[in-house]
Scaffold this active site. Structure first.
Site, PDB file in Angstrom:
ATOM      1  N   TYR A 109       0.860  -1.192   0.000  1.00 31.24           N
ATOM      2  CA  TYR A 109       0.000   0.000   0.000  1.00 31.24           C
ATOM      3  C   TYR A 109       0.892   1.236   0.000  1.00 31.24           C
ATOM      4  CZ  TYR A 109      -3.373   3.491   1.721  1.00 31.24           C
ATOM      5  OH  TYR A 109      -4.170   4.610   1.870  1.00 31.24           O
ATOM      6  N   ASP A 150       9.347   2.444  -0.330  1.00 34.22           N
ATOM      7  CA  ASP A 150       8.348   3.125   0.487  1.00 34.22           C
ATOM      8  C   ASP A 150       8.595   2.703   1.941  1.00 34.22           C
ATOM      9  OD1 ASP A 150       6.192   3.967   1.929  1.00 34.22           O
ATOM     10  OD2 ASP A 150       4.660   3.155   0.578  1.00 34.22           O
ATOM     11  N   LYS A 190       4.749   8.851   8.951  1.00 33.26           N
ATOM     12  CA  LYS A 190       4.522   8.284  10.294  1.00 33.26           C
ATOM     13  C   LYS A 190       5.529   8.785  11.339  1.00 33.26           C
ATOM     14  CE  LYS A 190       2.100   4.321   8.354  1.00 33.26           C
ATOM     15  NZ  LYS A 190       0.719   4.329   8.708  1.00 33.26           N
TER      16      LYS A 190
END
Ligand SMILES: Cc1ncc(COP(=O)(O)O)c(C=O)c1O
Length: 430
Positions: free
Chosen positions: A145, A240, A268
């Protein structure tokens, strides 16, 4: 029975005003049934809902809370920064400090640009990769994702070389026609796709450790092979590390596996719990970005002083690597206890872990890609989830999400979690 009256009332009110009652879909508990609880406060490894229930938390706000909730240095930094104003829209002194900290921990990064979410980071990394190579196609892997950007919201096609279909309504087919989707951990499929699309693939983007289909580790040599193939084909390699960055080690998955990608996406942890994202990498590629080069990318709140102050405090606490040693110890303890609990309950659970990220799949075989993950027993997971919640442990409300341990979890927290798991698993077939 846990008291949830106020959460119920708040959810009913939210349903009237917000689609599905939530501002991000997984929060609605649809995969496991029931309703979400509403959080009043969080501290260390614990969260308390509005009805006063205390949970040991393994969601950690989906990754950022590596130091635990309301980490004092982060809270102080945010308060101090807020006293000076919340946003300026012109450079502030936190920005070069943040960039330098990221570069120090990720030597593959020569230049870095801040943005506001992991989605933006991945979207922008893809754009600069296309701009720098003059190519349109990208390769991504099923189960990875990269945020909700149109061209990345693609599920696996029927074959290795099949062009993807939109995974979401509202994404025109044309927007994803340049996205090639392959099975994770299949280097041969990548080699074939690069041959079949010779001189057309701008970049391969992947989660070097997949945290969005549970927790899937790269097979030995998979990442090295991607590095070799991309170099041979003039294709850029984008890691990623929105989830794995600063998490699986201070220098992310690239440090753990000794791979130097061309570009890296962050999010994050670098915001210390405030909204943030960043992408960075080779100087020659990053210099394609405006105002130096022709690739446009911008943001009203990018480099926001509160987010930068929070993120700097987080990275300062992580940069020695000591926190990661502690996380590994806690991870080992949790893994051993969970495996024992499953064995005692006579259940097939495949526990996969990397440092403080983990997933217990309800199935007996190792999981190497999305189709392996899909074979696990989601009904058992649902019962396990509710059993844990009843016993005061909050794990992600989906079988396909990684769990996160924080440095604020105590040995006692871990042992209570194992006890709760043992009890939940014992009664799972009742
Ligand atoms: C690996 C990865 N990339 C990108 C994203 C998107 O980040 P955000 O939710 O901040 O847009 C996520 C979010 O979970 C993620 O895990």
């Amino acid at each position: 029975m846990r008291l949830t009256d106020q959460s119920k009332e708040l959810f009913a009110a939210s349903l009237k005003h917000i689609p599905g009652g939530v501002n991000s879909p997984v929060r609605a508990f649809r995969a496991v049934g029931g309703e979400p609880f509403f959080v009043d406060r969080a501290k260390g490894a614990h969260i308390w809902d509005v009805d006063g229930n205390d949970y040991i938390d393994y969601v950690g706000t989906w990754g950022p809370a590596i130091l635990g909730h309301a980490y004092p240095d982060i809270i102080d930094a945010v308060k101090k920064a807020a006293d000076h104003g919340t946003s300026f829209g012109i450079p502030n002194p936190f920005e070069p400090r943040m960039a330098k900290l990221i570069k120090d921990l990720f030597p593959s990064v020569d230049k870095v640009r801040m943005c506001n979410s992991g989605t933006e980071a991945c979207m922008s990394a893809i754009r600069v990769a296309r701009g720098a190579t003059g190519r349109d196609k990208i390769i991504k892997f099923d189960g990875c994702y990269h945020g909700h950007t149109d061209s990345l919201l693609v599920k696996a096609g029927s074959g290795a070389l099949t062009f993807g279909n939109p995974d979401s309504a509202g994404v025109p087919k044309e927007f994803t026609q340049h996205t090639v989707v392959l099975p994770y951990n299949d280097a041969d499929a990548v080699a074939q796709a690069l041959e079949a699309n010779k001189d057309q693939v701008a970049a391969i983007i992947l989660e070097p450790i997949v945290g969005n289909a549970g927790l899937i580790l790269p097979k030995d040599g998979f990442l090295q092979k991607l590095r070799e193939l991309t170099s041979q084909h003039g294709t850029l390699l984008i890691f990623d590390e929105v989830m794995t960055g600063f998490r699986v080690s201070k220098g992310g998955a690239q440090e753990l596996y000794g791979i130097k990608p061309d570009l890296t996406c962050f999010g994050k942890i670098i915001g210390g719990g405030l909204p943030v994202g960043a992408f960075g990498g080779r100087e020659d590629i990053m210099n394609y970005l405006a105002p130096v080069g022709p690739v446009y990318q911008a943001g009203t709140l990018s480099g926001n002083p509160l987010a930068m102050a929070a993120g700097i405090a987080a990275l300062e606490a992580l940069k020695s690597g000591e926190v990661h040693q502690r996380l590994e110890q806690l991870g080992v303890r949790l893994e051993a206890g969970m495996k024992q609990a499953a064995a005692d309950a006579n259940l097939d659970v495949t526990f996969q872990r990397c440092g403080s990220m983990f997933c217990g799949y309800f199935g007996k075989d190792p999981v190497y890609n999305l189709s392996d993950a899909m074979k696990c027993d989601r009904d058992l997971f649902t019962r396990y989830f509710h059993g844990m919640l009843e016993r005061g442990v909050y794990v992600a409300p989906s079988q396909f999400e990684a769990g996160f341990i924080s440095a604020a979890h105590s040995e006692e927290d871990i042992d209570k979690t194992i006890e709760a798991a043992a009890e939940s698993m014992k009664h799972i077939r009742d």
